[in-house]
Each structure stands twice: as structure tokens, then as C-alpha cells.
Design a protein around this motif. Sequence first.
Motif, mmCIF file in Angstrom:
data_model
loop_
_atom_site.group_PDB
_atom_site.id
_atom_site.type_symbol
_atom_site.label_atom_id
_atom_site.label_comp_id
_atom_site.label_asym_id
_atom_site.label_seq_id
_atom_site.Cartn_x
_atom_site.Cartn_y
_atom_site.Cartn_z
ATOM 1 N N SER A 24 -0.210 -2.303 -20.169
ATOM 2 C CA SER A 24 0.632 -3.500 -20.070
ATOM 3 C C SER A 24 1.882 -3.226 -19.253
ATOM 4 C CB SER A 24 1.014 -3.998 -21.471
ATOM 5 O OG SER A 24 -0.138 -4.303 -22.233
ATOM 6 N N VAL A 25 2.505 -2.055 -19.472
ATOM 7 C CA VAL A 25 3.703 -1.699 -18.714
ATOM 8 C C VAL A 25 3.385 -1.559 -17.225
ATOM 9 C CG1 VAL A 25 5.446 0.090 -18.376
ATOM 10 C CG2 VAL A 25 4.819 -0.608 -20.694
ATOM 11 N N THR A 27 0.995 -2.984 -15.662
ATOM 12 C CA THR A 27 0.712 -4.320 -15.153
ATOM 13 C C THR A 27 1.999 -5.045 -14.783
ATOM 14 O OG1 THR A 27 -1.288 -4.475 -16.507
ATOM 15 C CG2 THR A 27 -0.355 -6.544 -15.705
ATOM 16 N N LEU A 28 3.035 -4.873 -15.605
ATOM 17 C CA LEU A 28 4.330 -5.476 -15.287
ATOM 18 C C LEU A 28 4.919 -4.886 -14.016
ATOM 19 C CD1 LEU A 28 6.015 -5.711 -18.815
ATOM 20 C CD2 LEU A 28 5.015 -7.555 -17.464
ATOM 21 N N GLY A 31 3.001 -6.263 -11.197
ATOM 22 C CA GLY A 31 3.363 -7.670 -11.090
ATOM 23 C C GLY A 31 4.693 -7.863 -10.393
ATOM 24 N N SER A 32 5.658 -6.975 -10.684
ATOM 25 C CA SER A 32 6.955 -7.047 -10.016
ATOM 26 C C SER A 32 6.810 -6.851 -8.514
ATOM 27 C CB SER A 32 7.896 -5.984 -10.595
ATOM 28 O OG SER A 32 8.090 -6.173 -11.974
ATOM 29 N N LEU A 46 9.502 -12.595 -13.628
ATOM 30 C CA LEU A 46 8.882 -12.059 -14.843
ATOM 31 C C LEU A 46 9.419 -12.761 -16.082
ATOM 32 C CD1 LEU A 46 8.806 -8.219 -14.091
ATOM 33 C CD2 LEU A 46 6.840 -9.751 -14.293
ATOM 34 N N TYR A 47 10.702 -13.084 -16.061
ATOM 35 C CA TYR A 47 11.293 -13.817 -17.184
ATOM 36 C C TYR A 47 10.636 -15.184 -17.321
ATOM 37 C CZ TYR A 47 14.772 -16.089 -20.160
ATOM 38 O OH TYR A 47 15.397 -16.771 -21.179
ATOM 39 N N PHE A 50 6.907 -14.509 -18.664
ATOM 40 C CA PHE A 50 6.619 -13.937 -19.976
ATOM 41 C C PHE A 50 7.579 -14.356 -21.092
ATOM 42 C CE2 PHE A 50 4.604 -10.897 -17.059
ATOM 43 C CZ PHE A 50 3.348 -10.837 -17.621
ATOM 44 N N LEU A 308 -0.340 -14.746 -20.841
ATOM 45 C CA LEU A 308 -0.677 -14.742 -19.417
ATOM 46 C C LEU A 308 -1.135 -16.130 -18.965
ATOM 47 C CD1 LEU A 308 -2.581 -11.350 -18.921
ATOM 48 C CD2 LEU A 308 -0.222 -11.894 -18.349
ATOM 49 N N PHE A 329 -3.403 -11.142 -12.885
ATOM 50 C CA PHE A 329 -2.805 -10.331 -13.943
ATOM 51 C C PHE A 329 -3.874 -9.827 -14.909
ATOM 52 C CE2 PHE A 329 1.465 -11.712 -12.792
ATOM 53 C CZ PHE A 329 2.231 -10.624 -13.188
ATOM 54 N N LEU A 333 -4.558 -5.868 -15.508
ATOM 55 C CA LEU A 333 -4.491 -5.321 -16.865
ATOM 56 C C LEU A 333 -5.785 -4.612 -17.228
ATOM 57 C CD1 LEU A 333 -2.992 -5.053 -19.558
ATOM 58 C CD2 LEU A 333 -3.858 -7.313 -20.187
#
Length: 363
Positions: A24-25, A27-28, A31-32, A46-47, A50, A308, A329, A333
Amino acid sequence: MRFRIEQRPEPSATMRVAAPVLASVLTLVVGSILFASLGHDPLPTLYAFFVEPLNSLNGLSEWLLKASPLILIACGLAIGFRANVWNIGAEGQFTMGAIAASGVGLFWPNPDSVLLLPLMFVAGMGAGMAWAAIPAFLRARMNTNEILVTLMMTYIATLFLSYLVHGPWRDPAGFNYPQTALLPTAALFESFDPAYRLNPSIFITVVAVLVMWLFTDRSFLGYKMSVSGAAPLAARYAGFRESAAVWIGLLAGGAAAGIAGMAEAAGPLGQLSPQISPGYGFAAIIVAFIGRLNAFGIVLGGLLMSLLFLGGEGVQMTLGLPSALTRIFQGILLFFLLAADFFIFYRVRRVRPARDTHALETA
């Protein structure tokens, strides 16, 4: 220089639990980078993806509503996955469950009967099981590959749904839209609050989680299913037939998916349309593996996957990002989760070249 992949003698139990968190981390992080490449500031995006969807009661309601079918389907699939029975067709079983339940709701002679919802429940579960019984029979009797059969049958179910809503079941008062008439009131789950869509169908999921936990962790049959997956030869020697695991695994997944389809049609949608599912059947596969095929882990995985879906819809409307972002995403993941699993169960070792003993003796 050569490398060799070796199976670890004792996979780390700690890493098995930590792998979904690590995936998950990562993936973030990816994603960034993805958001930055699209010209958006990563942190605010991201804010919005999620956190913002959960800032209101309506957001929390939608979060739980979307998590419910994911968790329900994943619980059914995990029973088969534990025995190495790979049901990839939950999307089709979901669709057939929704079709059968909606058929009962639309055409039952007494639309005000209090038995309508229970009958729809039975019809949805039965249709999902019947659709899963076809690949179960083919695997048990003819040793076909259940992955291919369940996946191909998903497309058959989707096309059958399209035929119904474009043809014999299309609402004549629906302005030519491919959808059925609305289900009668007695065929619908009444929302807890008229302002939100969350309804009592989530209690079906709660019961399913408890039933799965009792079956997998507290029953002898569940233990035999796990042994069948971990050591097929040992299970066969102990008298547990592979065909039994195939039937139980596929029927459990079909039943759960069919019930989820019924709950979706009788809950937030209230009718059949070609978009009855946003991909719950496929996403539930990821949920099952995020949850480590454990009932309570699946709950956490379902909540993450639901976020998601919800976040993808939110940034699509507020930031104009593409709708495919949710599936991107999901794919990222799953990739990191599978990569973590690979390094948990295997290791890569460098193979040193053997010395030329003849050259040494000559010297």
C-alpha cells in the motif's frame, strides 16, 4: 554471473502480515509520481483521493456501501483460493445473481409480498452457484482449467445482461435507455436514512465474514480445504478428494457473488442496467489477497479497495482526472503485493561458477 531462484524453507510470518502494508505504501509512492507526471501536485491530489471522500457522513456511507460487496465476494473467493481453486469469474456470477434476483422482483405475481426480498436472495444465491457449477463440473470431470472457464463465462453473463436490458426486459417508459423498470418497493432494501444510500444489506456481509471465519478457522472441513491447497498429495492420502475442494471452492464463490449481485440490484441501484457492477468481481480478487485469505484481513482489504473506488470517482469529478485511475491503482497495488509475496516465499541467490579443477591440477 548467474542467479537462481530458491524457495525459502521458512517464510517470515511477520513479513506476510506486513506485505499488504508495504504494498500500500509503495502504491502511494508510485501514485504520487503518477499524479506529478499528469501535472498535479501529489500531496493535495492524494488528499483528495484518499481523505476527502471520508470527510462527510455521505462519504462514509458510500465507503461502507461500496466495501460491502467487495468483502462479501472476497470471502467466498478466499475459500476456494485456500484450496488452490482459482475462481476468476466472480464478476459473471455477480451479474447472474443480479439478473435472477431482479427477474423475481420484476415478475413475481404479488409485488407487495413480504417474501419478495427473501425470494430474491435465494434466486441470487442460486444463480451465482449455478453459474459457478458449470466450471466446477468441467474441472472435476474433465480437468479443464477453471481460470479460463470462469473468466470466459463472465463475458457470457455480461452479454446476456446486455441482451435483456436492450431487449425483452427494457423499460418501455425508460426513454429507450437500456435498463429495466424500477423494482417494486417490497423488493428493495430500505436505506437507514433517506439522505444516504447505506442499507441493511451490509448485515449480509457481516454474517458472511463470520461464516467464513468459522468455516476456515474453526471447522474440520475448512482445515481440509487448506490442507488440500498447501499439500494436495497429503490431502489425497488422507482421503479428501480434489473434486470436493473444487466443488466447495467454486460454489462458495458463486454463492457469495450471486448474493452481492442481488444486494446491489435491490439496494443502491433498484433496477438492472449494463453497468450493474463497476468491477466488484475482479476487484474482490485483489481484496482476498490483500486480506491474506483471512476473514478479518479481507474486511480491511475491502475498506481499502472501496476507498480506491470512491477516491477515483471523487478526483474524476473535482480534478478532471481519467476514470481509469481507479483500475490503475488496483493494478499497481496487486503488482506490489505479488512482488512482496515472491520475496517472502522465494529468494534470489547468485550462483558462483565452478572452478576448473583440471586447470588447477595442471598448474
